[in-house]
Design an enzyme around this catalytic site. Sequence first.
Site, PDB file in Angstrom:
ATOM      1  N   GLU A 119      -1.773  37.114 -27.992  1.00 44.08           N
ATOM      2  CA  GLU A 119      -2.114  38.043 -27.457  1.00 44.08           C
ATOM      3  C   GLU A 119      -0.940  39.003 -26.763  1.00 44.08           C
ATOM      4  OE1 GLU A 119      -4.730  37.464 -24.099  1.00 44.08           O
ATOM      5  OE2 GLU A 119      -5.837  36.227 -25.270  1.00 44.08           O
ATOM      6  N   LYS A 146       1.352  41.102 -24.331  1.00 43.98           N
ATOM      7  CA  LYS A 146       1.621  40.982 -22.824  1.00 43.98           C
ATOM      8  C   LYS A 146       1.682  42.326 -22.475  1.00 43.98           C
ATOM      9  CE  LYS A 146       3.860  38.251 -19.234  1.00 43.98           C
ATOM     10  NZ  LYS A 146       4.172  39.382 -18.486  1.00 43.98           N
ATOM     11  N   TYR A 174      -9.230  37.686 -19.999  1.00 41.57           N
ATOM     12  CA  TYR A 174      -9.729  36.473 -19.767  1.00 41.57           C
ATOM     13  C   TYR A 174     -10.834  36.331 -18.982  1.00 41.57           C
ATOM     14  CZ  TYR A 174      -8.527  31.770 -17.301  1.00 41.57           C
ATOM     15  OH  TYR A 174      -8.493  30.729 -16.812  1.00 41.57           O
ATOM     16  N   LYS A 180       8.667  36.343 -23.319  1.00 40.21           N
ATOM     17  CA  LYS A 180       9.288  37.726 -22.876  1.00 40.21           C
ATOM     18  C   LYS A 180      10.073  38.233 -24.164  1.00 40.21           C
ATOM     19  CE  LYS A 180       8.668  39.060 -19.087  1.00 40.21           C
ATOM     20  NZ  LYS A 180       8.813  38.669 -17.620  1.00 40.21           N
ATOM     21  N   CYS A 185      34.384  61.319  -0.153  1.00 37.31           N
ATOM     22  CA  CYS A 185      33.318  62.129  -0.904  1.00 37.31           C
ATOM     23  C   CYS A 185      33.897  62.768  -1.924  1.00 37.31           C
ATOM     24  CB  CYS A 185      32.448  62.851  -0.104  1.00 37.31           C
ATOM     25  SG  CYS A 185      31.160  64.036  -0.855  1.00 37.31           S
ATOM     26  N   CYS A 210      33.222  66.887  -0.900  1.00 37.26           N
ATOM     27  CA  CYS A 210      33.560  67.523   0.195  1.00 37.26           C
ATOM     28  C   CYS A 210      34.919  66.754   0.826  1.00 37.26           C
ATOM     29  CB  CYS A 210      32.552  67.742   1.329  1.00 37.26           C
ATOM     30  SG  CYS A 210      31.961  66.335   2.230  1.00 37.26           S
ATOM     31  N   CYS A 244      27.815  60.085   2.530  1.00 39.77           N
ATOM     32  CA  CYS A 244      28.813  61.173   2.900  1.00 39.77           C
ATOM     33  C   CYS A 244      28.050  61.775   4.076  1.00 39.77           C
ATOM     34  CB  CYS A 244      28.766  62.226   1.719  1.00 39.77           C
ATOM     35  SG  CYS A 244      29.549  63.693   2.652  1.00 39.77           S
ATOM     36  N   CYS A 247      28.506  69.626   2.997  1.00 34.96           N
ATOM     37  CA  CYS A 247      28.931  69.101   1.772  1.00 34.96           C
ATOM     38  C   CYS A 247      27.900  69.796   0.838  1.00 34.96           C
ATOM     39  CB  CYS A 247      28.732  67.851   1.884  1.00 34.96           C
ATOM     40  SG  CYS A 247      28.882  66.866   0.481  1.00 34.96           S
TER      41      CYS A 247
HETATM   42  S1  IVH Z   1      -3.372  35.546 -19.059  1.00 38.65           S
HETATM   43  C1  IVH Z   1      -3.915  32.030 -16.240  1.00 38.65           C
HETATM   44  N1  IVH Z   1      -2.847  37.493 -20.980  1.00 38.65           N
HETATM   45  O1  IVH Z   1       1.279  38.588 -17.346  1.00 38.65           O
HETATM   46  C2  IVH Z   1      -3.640  33.112 -17.441  1.00 38.65           C
HETATM   47  N2  IVH Z   1      -1.912  37.621 -18.846  1.00 38.65           N
HETATM   48  O2  IVH Z   1       3.286  36.888 -16.343  1.00 38.65           O
HETATM   49  C3  IVH Z   1      -3.766  34.395 -16.806  1.00 38.65           C
HETATM   50  N3  IVH Z   1      -0.514  39.693 -18.651  1.00 38.65           N
HETATM   51  O3  IVH Z   1      -0.268  37.648 -14.354  1.00 38.65           O
HETATM   52  C4  IVH Z   1      -3.009  35.628 -17.500  1.00 38.65           C
HETATM   53  N4  IVH Z   1      -0.886  40.402 -20.614  1.00 38.65           N
HETATM   54  O4  IVH Z   1      -0.763  39.753 -15.323  1.00 38.65           O
HETATM   55  C5  IVH Z   1      -2.733  36.804 -19.686  1.00 38.65           C
HETATM   56  N5  IVH Z   1      -2.697  38.951 -22.519  1.00 38.65           N
HETATM   57  C6  IVH Z   1      -2.487  38.798 -21.399  1.00 38.65           C
HETATM   58  C7  IVH Z   1      -1.657  39.426 -20.423  1.00 38.65           C
HETATM   59  C8  IVH Z   1      -1.232  38.723 -19.286  1.00 38.65           C
HETATM   60  C9  IVH Z   1      -0.209  40.691 -19.296  1.00 38.65           C
HETATM   61  C10 IVH Z   1       0.179  39.371 -17.410  1.00 38.65           C
HETATM   62  C11 IVH Z   1      -0.811  39.224 -16.289  1.00 38.65           C
HETATM   63  C12 IVH Z   1      -0.211  37.789 -15.691  1.00 38.65           C
HETATM   64  C13 IVH Z   1       1.106  38.072 -16.130  1.00 38.65           C
HETATM   65  C14 IVH Z   1       2.053  36.628 -16.139  1.00 38.65           C
END
Ligand code: IVH
Length: 666
Positions: free
Chosen positions: A112, A114, A224, A310, A404, A407, A422, A428
């Site tokens: 998924e 993030k 979730y 990430k 500064c 001034c 400053c 100034c």
């Molecule tokens: S699952 C136990 N799915 O990322 C698993 N989190 O770094 C619960 N987040 O606290 C999280 N997109 O705020 C999940 N597709 C996604 C997400 C996601 C963003 C955030 C969420 C979480 C944080 C963790």
Amino acid sequence: MNFTEAKIRCENLRKIIEQHNRSYYVDANPTISDFEYDLLIKELEAIEKEFTELQTADSPTQRIGNDINNEFVQIKHKYPMLSLGNTYSESDLNDFDQRVRKIVSDFEYVCELKFDGVSISLIYKNGILQQAVTRGDGEKGDDVTANIRTIRTIPLKIYGDYPDEFEIRGEIFMPRSSFERLNKERLDKDETPFANPRNATAGTIKLQNSSQVAKRGLDCFLYYLLGENLPHANHYDNLHEAKKWGFPISQHTKKCQTIRQVIDYINYWDEARKTLPYDTDGVVIKVNNIEQQEELGVTAKSPRWAIAYKFKADQAVTKLLSVDFQVGRTGAITPVANLQPVQLAGTTVKRASLHNQEQINILDIRIGDMVIVEKGGEIIPKIVGVDKSYRTDDSKAFEYITHCPECGTKLEREESEAKHFCPNENGCHPQIIGKIEHFISRKAMAIDGLGVETIELLYKNNLINNIADLYDLKKEQLLPLERIAEKSAENIIKSIEDSKNVEFQRVLFAIGIRFVGETTAKKIVETLHSVDKIMTADENELLQVDEIGERIAQSIIKYFANPKNQEILQRLRNAGLQFEAKETNKKISDKLKGMSFVVSGTFTSYSREELKQIIEQHGGKNVSAISASTTYLLAGEKSGQMKTEKAEKLKVKIIDENQFNMLINK
Ligand code: IVH
């Protein structure tokens, strides 16, 4: 229309409107025009207004929010809200895959996006949204239901074959278009823009006033599902089911059989995410089967069945040509790097933030260096490092300025502050101009006839040098200036004249005391009522004001101790500005003298602010936190549980609205 007819129409309208909400927000396929939609809402509003018994919290009309001041009550999560472990490379991902394989076999992953926002937990009972709670510390979070209700993609009521009770978690975010609009509005109003959509989201969710939240264009994806009777034994199918009930579920979720497929998904989205209308900062990888998730279990902080990858922030390497030092309205110095122009995430970057001296020292940044520029979520890119392999022998360490740049005054730096200042606040140039611009801004004195350019013009022509000079301006002095015709000169004088009626709390904000923002000014006026009381208050008295700490108290004392400020204030007072709060804040009796109150929850006859005002009018004091010396906790409905517990522990008496009325009427 009689009551029964109204009830039937009301129920029908709600159903139709929620269906249109779904077509519009979830399926992205509207079937009626905005105008027709508004007509339906208006009709429903009219019925609910006439037949108040038909008003319900889950009605689509409630999405516009209300003006009640929210105080967030803390709620314990039924299932703790865990965070995720982070990975940054293919090898980290392979390690994760190996760890999973040691415990389960024959499994698949779900990938998924993030979403870069703020996580939320929504609780539904019998298909109705009951509560929306923030992550908080993972164990308990804030009840932000009133604010979350205003987000149009979140269904207040769901349809289909859903479990009686379940929780669904996801991310609230601000689409880039809403973010840009919001920041533009903030800049227009002389307010500080948010650094990125995530900060804007976090700030919005915690707003006290849900009608403000409704205007900010927040959105949400849910990812979730938790509960005892979920429809499927795997995560992916549950999400698809939730979509059918009406939840906003991302369409970019994908099942993957191998870690190689996961990596392909990541590589695809690392590029493709730039075309999405919202920010993402990575990919979340989850084991699909719920039994296998349970087998894998959780560590103290995060599940073993999921991990986040990430994305790397966009970076570029370029030459640092020079450094400018900007002086802000309050005298804060910000070093800004001038760079050889470089392409970064679709824009040409020429300037980047260097934060402060400490940051420059830590990174050992020198003029002429090849520096690494990064564009995270922030508007202004930042320098995160130096590629020292390019450094020549004659390169010298960076000398931070001591005086500064505007001034020449020797800069100061307080121990607790990262930035230099400053101190020449009234002599100034950028500080003088900045202070006047702040003074006239909309939330301060709202002197609309004047704009930033006119201020510069008046300053250059020696007509104004500080805020008090504005009130000595005459029309005849303006007319000879370029670009100022008769009409606009009249406008300027009139709007300056009108500002004499601006209420005291805004005057206090307008004069530009460091750290005294709009809310702080309001709090000070609620307790101390007049400029005379504020300027003679000692640190202890100032600390009694709700939300004021040592830093603000000292800044106020410093401001009023400055003879130049005293002179300006005297001139403003002579000009006729409001220097004390209106009658409403004046004393009525001494019945509550010597008593201190913490007001929490909602009340039937008063708003919380009204109660606080009444307490002060009767000589009592409002404090924000309960301590052993607090006299009463005035608790309304939904009063914070923590507050009640603390009051009981410290033996602070808890009273309700009626008992309070008895105190003031006795
Ligand atoms: S699952 C136990 N799915 O990322 C698993 N989190 O770094 C619960 N987040 O606290 C999280 N997109 O705020 C999940 N597709 C996604 C997400 C996601 C963003 C955030 C969420 C979480 C944080 C963790």
